[in-house]
Scaffold this motif. Structure first.
Motif, PDB file in Angstrom:
ATOM      1  N   LYS A   4      44.721  41.462 -39.311  1.00 26.41           N
ATOM      2  CA  LYS A   4      44.791  42.888 -39.605  1.00 26.41           C
ATOM      3  C   LYS A   4      44.876  43.661 -38.286  1.00 26.41           C
ATOM      4  CE  LYS A   4      42.527  46.509 -42.193  1.00 26.41           C
ATOM      5  NZ  LYS A   4      41.466  46.863 -43.113  1.00 26.41           N
ATOM      6  N   PRO A   5      45.829  44.594 -38.170  1.00 27.31           N
ATOM      7  CA  PRO A   5      45.919  45.390 -36.944  1.00 27.31           C
ATOM      8  C   PRO A   5      44.693  46.281 -36.785  1.00 27.31           C
ATOM      9  CG  PRO A   5      47.584  46.075 -38.538  1.00 27.31           C
ATOM     10  CD  PRO A   5      46.850  44.940 -39.135  1.00 27.31           C
ATOM     11  N   LYS A   6      44.219  46.400 -35.541  1.00 30.35           N
ATOM     12  CA  LYS A   6      43.093  47.281 -35.254  1.00 30.35           C
ATOM     13  C   LYS A   6      43.363  48.017 -33.953  1.00 30.35           C
ATOM     14  CE  LYS A   6      40.532  43.469 -33.230  1.00 30.35           C
ATOM     15  NZ  LYS A   6      39.344  42.656 -33.261  1.00 30.35           N
ATOM     16  N   ASN A   7      42.556  48.999 -33.663  1.00 28.68           N
ATOM     17  CA  ASN A   7      42.720  49.808 -32.471  1.00 28.68           C
ATOM     18  C   ASN A   7      42.713  48.923 -31.225  1.00 28.68           C
ATOM     19  OD1 ASN A   7      43.025  52.347 -31.210  1.00 28.68           O
ATOM     20  ND2 ASN A   7      40.866  52.336 -30.662  1.00 28.68           N
ATOM     21  N   GLY A   8      43.749  49.045 -30.404  1.00 27.06           N
ATOM     22  CA  GLY A   8      43.863  48.282 -29.172  1.00 27.06           C
ATOM     23  C   GLY A   8      44.651  46.991 -29.299  1.00 27.06           C
ATOM     24  N   SER A   9      44.975  46.572 -30.520  1.00 28.06           N
ATOM     25  CA  SER A   9      45.773  45.358 -30.722  1.00 28.06           C
ATOM     26  C   SER A   9      47.192  45.564 -30.207  1.00 28.06           C
ATOM     27  CB  SER A   9      45.866  45.012 -32.208  1.00 28.06           C
ATOM     28  OG  SER A   9      44.634  44.696 -32.753  1.00 28.06           O
ATOM     29  N   ILE A  10      47.797  44.491 -29.724  1.00 30.25           N
ATOM     30  CA  ILE A  10      49.210  44.518 -29.373  1.00 30.25           C
ATOM     31  C   ILE A  10      49.964  43.962 -30.565  1.00 30.25           C
ATOM     32  CG2 ILE A  10      50.993  43.635 -27.832  1.00 30.25           C
ATOM     33  CD1 ILE A  10      48.824  43.505 -25.656  1.00 30.25           C
ATOM     34  N   ALA A  11      50.956  44.728 -31.034  1.00 34.90           N
ATOM     35  CA  ALA A  11      51.660  44.368 -32.261  1.00 34.90           C
ATOM     36  C   ALA A  11      53.159  44.246 -32.030  1.00 34.90           C
ATOM     37  CB  ALA A  11      51.397  45.414 -33.337  1.00 34.90           C
ATOM     38  N   ILE A  12      53.765  43.334 -32.778  1.00 29.06           N
ATOM     39  CA  ILE A  12      55.220  43.241 -32.861  1.00 29.06           C
ATOM     40  C   ILE A  12      55.604  44.049 -34.094  1.00 29.06           C
ATOM     41  CG2 ILE A  12      57.200  41.708 -33.117  1.00 29.06           C
ATOM     42  CD1 ILE A  12      55.320  39.497 -31.911  1.00 29.06           C
ATOM     43  N   VAL A  13      56.385  45.115 -33.877  1.00 28.48           N
ATOM     44  CA  VAL A  13      56.627  46.104 -34.922  1.00 28.48           C
ATOM     45  C   VAL A  13      58.121  46.346 -35.099  1.00 28.48           C
ATOM     46  CG1 VAL A  13      56.166  48.492 -35.604  1.00 28.48           C
ATOM     47  CG2 VAL A  13      54.459  47.246 -34.285  1.00 28.48           C
TER      48      VAL A  13
END
Length: 65
Positions: A4-13
């Motif tokens: 689950k994405p959370k604050n500060g995570s690096i995401a591929i979007v």
């Protein structure tokens, strides 16, 4: 995709048809895709944004610099 994405995570979007890697910044109900590289702009997410998070980055397997 299982994290689950959370604050500060690096995401591929995927956003509006374009693929990007950004840091997720969440402040209350505001959602921002922040760039760690100052040469690129941050992306503000709103209700009109067509966004899909492909995954959360957990490891880097090579030097980035």
């Amino acid at each position: 995709r299982s994290l689950k994405p959370k604050n500060g995570s690096i995401a591929i979007v995927c956003i509006n048809g374009d693929l990007t890697i950004k840091r997720i910044k969440i402040s209350g109900k505001k959602f921002l895709l922040a760039s760690d590289n100052k040469e690129y702009e941050n992306i503000k997410i709103n209700n009109e944004s067509d966004m899909f998070i492909w995954g959360i980055v957990t490891k880097v397997i090579h030097n980035v610099y």
